[in-house]
Design a protein around this motif. Structure first.
Motif, PDB file in Angstrom:
ATOM      1  N   MET A   1      43.406  -9.834  29.641  1.00 24.79           N
ATOM      2  CA  MET A   1      43.470  -8.370  28.881  1.00 24.79           C
ATOM      3  C   MET A   1      43.196  -7.555  29.975  1.00 24.79           C
ATOM      4  SD  MET A   1      43.130  -7.520  25.316  1.00 24.79           S
ATOM      5  CE  MET A   1      43.725  -9.121  25.064  1.00 24.79           C
ATOM      6  N   GLU A   2      43.767  -6.398  29.876  1.00 27.69           N
ATOM      7  CA  GLU A   2      43.704  -5.281  30.995  1.00 27.69           C
ATOM      8  C   GLU A   2      42.956  -4.233  30.426  1.00 27.69           C
ATOM      9  OE1 GLU A   2      47.378  -3.864  32.318  1.00 27.69           O
ATOM     10  OE2 GLU A   2      48.192  -5.820  32.220  1.00 27.69           O
ATOM     11  N   TYR A   3      41.745  -3.860  30.971  1.00 26.53           N
ATOM     12  CA  TYR A   3      40.830  -2.717  30.544  1.00 26.53           C
ATOM     13  C   TYR A   3      40.208  -2.149  31.911  1.00 26.53           C
ATOM     14  CZ  TYR A   3      40.731  -4.940  25.887  1.00 26.53           C
ATOM     15  OH  TYR A   3      40.727  -5.439  24.878  1.00 26.53           O
ATOM     16  N   GLY A   4      39.933  -1.134  31.678  1.00 24.01           N
ATOM     17  CA  GLY A   4      39.322  -0.225  32.880  1.00 24.01           C
ATOM     18  C   GLY A   4      40.289   0.626  33.301  1.00 24.01           C
ATOM     19  N   ALA A  15      51.172   5.195  26.340  1.00 19.94           N
ATOM     20  CA  ALA A  15      51.633   4.875  24.808  1.00 19.94           C
ATOM     21  C   ALA A  15      52.038   3.546  24.960  1.00 19.94           C
ATOM     22  CB  ALA A  15      52.434   5.881  24.285  1.00 19.94           C
ATOM     23  N   GLU A  16      53.178   3.182  25.493  1.00 15.06           N
ATOM     24  CA  GLU A  16      53.886   2.043  25.791  1.00 15.06           C
ATOM     25  C   GLU A  16      52.858   0.827  25.883  1.00 15.06           C
ATOM     26  OE1 GLU A  16      57.349  -0.267  28.168  1.00 15.06           O
ATOM     27  OE2 GLU A  16      57.349   1.772  28.275  1.00 15.06           O
ATOM     28  N   ARG A  17      52.047   0.803  26.898  1.00 11.41           N
ATOM     29  CA  ARG A  17      51.024   0.089  27.284  1.00 11.41           C
ATOM     30  C   ARG A  17      50.013  -0.273  26.003  1.00 11.41           C
ATOM     31  NH1 ARG A  17      45.828   0.864  29.663  1.00 11.41           N
ATOM     32  NH2 ARG A  17      44.963  -1.147  30.148  1.00 11.41           N
ATOM     33  N   ALA A  18      49.719   0.818  25.524  1.00 14.14           N
ATOM     34  CA  ALA A  18      48.884   0.648  24.058  1.00 14.14           C
ATOM     35  C   ALA A  18      49.466   0.081  23.178  1.00 14.14           C
ATOM     36  CB  ALA A  18      48.478   2.123  23.798  1.00 14.14           C
ATOM     37  N   THR A  19      50.658   0.401  22.701  1.00 16.25           N
ATOM     38  CA  THR A  19      51.558  -0.199  21.862  1.00 16.25           C
ATOM     39  C   THR A  19      51.839  -1.871  21.938  1.00 16.25           C
ATOM     40  OG1 THR A  19      52.774   1.750  21.271  1.00 16.25           O
ATOM     41  CG2 THR A  19      53.493  -0.295  20.497  1.00 16.25           C
ATOM     42  N   LYS A  20      51.950  -2.132  23.252  1.00 14.51           N
ATOM     43  CA  LYS A  20      52.035  -3.639  23.426  1.00 14.51           C
ATOM     44  C   LYS A  20      50.761  -4.269  23.378  1.00 14.51           C
ATOM     45  CE  LYS A  20      55.961  -3.255  27.138  1.00 14.51           C
ATOM     46  NZ  LYS A  20      56.334  -3.582  28.569  1.00 14.51           N
ATOM     47  N   LEU A  21      49.730  -3.936  23.817  1.00 10.46           N
ATOM     48  CA  LEU A  21      48.357  -4.411  23.678  1.00 10.46           C
ATOM     49  C   LEU A  21      47.941  -4.402  22.199  1.00 10.46           C
ATOM     50  CD1 LEU A  21      45.439  -5.367  24.741  1.00 10.46           C
ATOM     51  CD2 LEU A  21      44.916  -3.101  24.765  1.00 10.46           C
ATOM     52  N   LEU A  22      48.240  -3.590  21.313  1.00 10.07           N
ATOM     53  CA  LEU A  22      47.827  -3.292  19.905  1.00 10.07           C
ATOM     54  C   LEU A  22      48.759  -4.773  19.297  1.00 10.07           C
ATOM     55  CD1 LEU A  22      46.625  -2.549  17.376  1.00 10.07           C
ATOM     56  CD2 LEU A  22      48.611  -0.732  17.519  1.00 10.07           C
ATOM     57  N   THR A  23      50.127  -4.685  19.485  1.00 12.59           N
ATOM     58  CA  THR A  23      51.054  -5.787  18.937  1.00 12.59           C
ATOM     59  C   THR A  23      50.508  -7.193  19.292  1.00 12.59           C
ATOM     60  OG1 THR A  23      52.788  -4.104  19.141  1.00 12.59           O
ATOM     61  CG2 THR A  23      53.314  -6.477  18.758  1.00 12.59           C
ATOM     62  N   ARG A  24      50.010  -7.214  20.565  1.00  9.94           N
ATOM     63  CA  ARG A  24      49.619  -8.610  21.118  1.00  9.94           C
ATOM     64  C   ARG A  24      48.269  -8.885  20.413  1.00  9.94           C
ATOM     65  NH1 ARG A  24      49.556  -7.928  26.677  1.00  9.94           N
ATOM     66  NH2 ARG A  24      47.389  -7.155  26.613  1.00  9.94           N
ATOM     67  N   GLU A  25      47.469  -7.890  20.106  1.00  9.92           N
ATOM     68  CA  GLU A  25      46.189  -8.281  19.540  1.00  9.92           C
ATOM     69  C   GLU A  25      46.573  -8.524  18.049  1.00  9.92           C
ATOM     70  OE1 GLU A  25      42.912  -8.795  20.596  1.00  9.92           O
ATOM     71  OE2 GLU A  25      44.140  -8.407  22.601  1.00  9.92           O
ATOM     72  N   ARG A  32      45.282 -16.710  14.250  1.00  9.61           N
ATOM     73  CA  ARG A  32      43.950 -17.283  14.426  1.00  9.61           C
ATOM     74  C   ARG A  32      43.680 -17.369  12.839  1.00  9.61           C
ATOM     75  NH1 ARG A  32      42.496 -13.808  18.417  1.00  9.61           N
ATOM     76  NH2 ARG A  32      41.404 -12.370  17.195  1.00  9.61           N
ATOM     77  N   ARG A  33      43.730 -16.344  12.074  1.00  8.85           N
ATOM     78  CA  ARG A  33      43.254 -15.876  10.628  1.00  8.85           C
ATOM     79  C   ARG A  33      44.356 -16.419   9.745  1.00  8.85           C
ATOM     80  NH1 ARG A  33      37.769 -16.317  11.113  1.00  8.85           N
ATOM     81  NH2 ARG A  33      37.225 -15.027  12.845  1.00  8.85           N
ATOM     82  N   GLY A  34      45.670 -16.292  10.092  1.00  5.59           N
ATOM     83  CA  GLY A  34      46.704 -16.432   9.171  1.00  5.59           C
ATOM     84  C   GLY A  34      47.174 -15.006   8.468  1.00  5.59           C
ATOM     85  N   SER A  35      48.162 -14.844   8.276  1.00  3.62           N
ATOM     86  CA  SER A  35      48.606 -13.399   7.919  1.00  3.62           C
ATOM     87  C   SER A  35      48.728 -13.267   6.139  1.00  3.62           C
ATOM     88  CB  SER A  35      50.116 -12.896   8.503  1.00  3.62           C
ATOM     89  OG  SER A  35      50.917 -13.774   8.070  1.00  3.62           O
ATOM     90  N   ALA A  36      47.267 -13.357   5.834  1.00  7.22           N
ATOM     91  CA  ALA A  36      47.246 -13.079   4.451  1.00  7.22           C
ATOM     92  C   ALA A  36      47.630 -11.707   4.103  1.00  7.22           C
ATOM     93  CB  ALA A  36      45.628 -13.483   3.924  1.00  7.22           C
ATOM     94  N   PRO A  38      49.375  -7.642   4.908  1.00  5.36           N
ATOM     95  CA  PRO A  38      50.143  -6.916   6.048  1.00  5.36           C
ATOM     96  C   PRO A  38      49.209  -5.804   6.970  1.00  5.36           C
ATOM     97  CG  PRO A  38      50.311  -6.031   3.916  1.00  5.36           C
ATOM     98  CD  PRO A  38      49.547  -7.218   3.878  1.00  5.36           C
ATOM     99  N   VAL A  39      49.551  -5.748   8.021  1.00  6.93           N
ATOM    100  CA  VAL A  39      48.572  -4.892   8.963  1.00  6.93           C
ATOM    101  C   VAL A  39      49.663  -3.836   9.325  1.00  6.93           C
ATOM    102  CG1 VAL A  39      47.318  -4.680  11.135  1.00  6.93           C
ATOM    103  CG2 VAL A  39      47.358  -6.587   9.858  1.00  6.93           C
ATOM    104  N   ALA A  40      49.299  -2.522   9.298  1.00  3.89           N
ATOM    105  CA  ALA A  40      49.986  -1.214   9.649  1.00  3.89           C
ATOM    106  C   ALA A  40      49.495  -0.792  10.725  1.00  3.89           C
ATOM    107  CB  ALA A  40      50.023  -0.112   8.738  1.00  3.89           C
ATOM    108  N   ALA A  41      49.980  -0.518  12.042  1.00  3.68           N
ATOM    109  CA  ALA A  41      49.449  -0.170  13.439  1.00  3.68           C
ATOM    110  C   ALA A  41      50.253   1.079  13.781  1.00  3.68           C
ATOM    111  CB  ALA A  41      49.688  -1.577  14.181  1.00  3.68           C
TER     112      ALA A  41
END
Length: 112
Positions: A1-4, A15-25, A32-36, A38-41
């Protein structure tokens, strides 16, 4: 994970880097939890507390997670959740991060 700190980049690259990170998370959470549900991002530039409080203006409830930092670290870094509580015009719920507690037995173990 890239921080700092990052090398000099353009805003569109960040913005592109943040979008990729958000999508990956979000994908990791769904695995891990199952997609019970929808998530809007959306990636929005700005101070986190300001952006979240503004989003809460059109919401019935703003739900945030707490990182549970120590009092010293909290004083130095501040708290996005605390700032949102002060700025949001809707109710704010802060969910604490679970702390792993050692399991307790039903009866104490006596040692001689």
């Amino acid at each position: 994970m890239e921080y700092g700190p990052v090398a000099a980049t353009r805003p569109d690259q960040e913005a592109e880097r943040a979008t990729k990170l958000l999508t990956r998370e979000i994908q990791a959470l769904a695995e891990r939890r199952g997609s019970a549900f929808p998530v809007a991002a959306e990636v929005i530039e700005g101070r986190p507390a300001d952006v979240l409080a503004a989003a809460g203006a059109a919401a019935d409830l703003l739900v945030l997670g707490s990182h549970g930092h120590s009092r010293v670290r909290h004083t130095v870094l501040g708290s996005v959740s605390e700032d949102c509580i002060r700025k949001a015009t809707c109710p704010v719920v802060v969910i604490p991060v679970p702390i792993d507690q050692p399991r307790q037995t039903a009866e104490p173990v006596l040692r001689n």
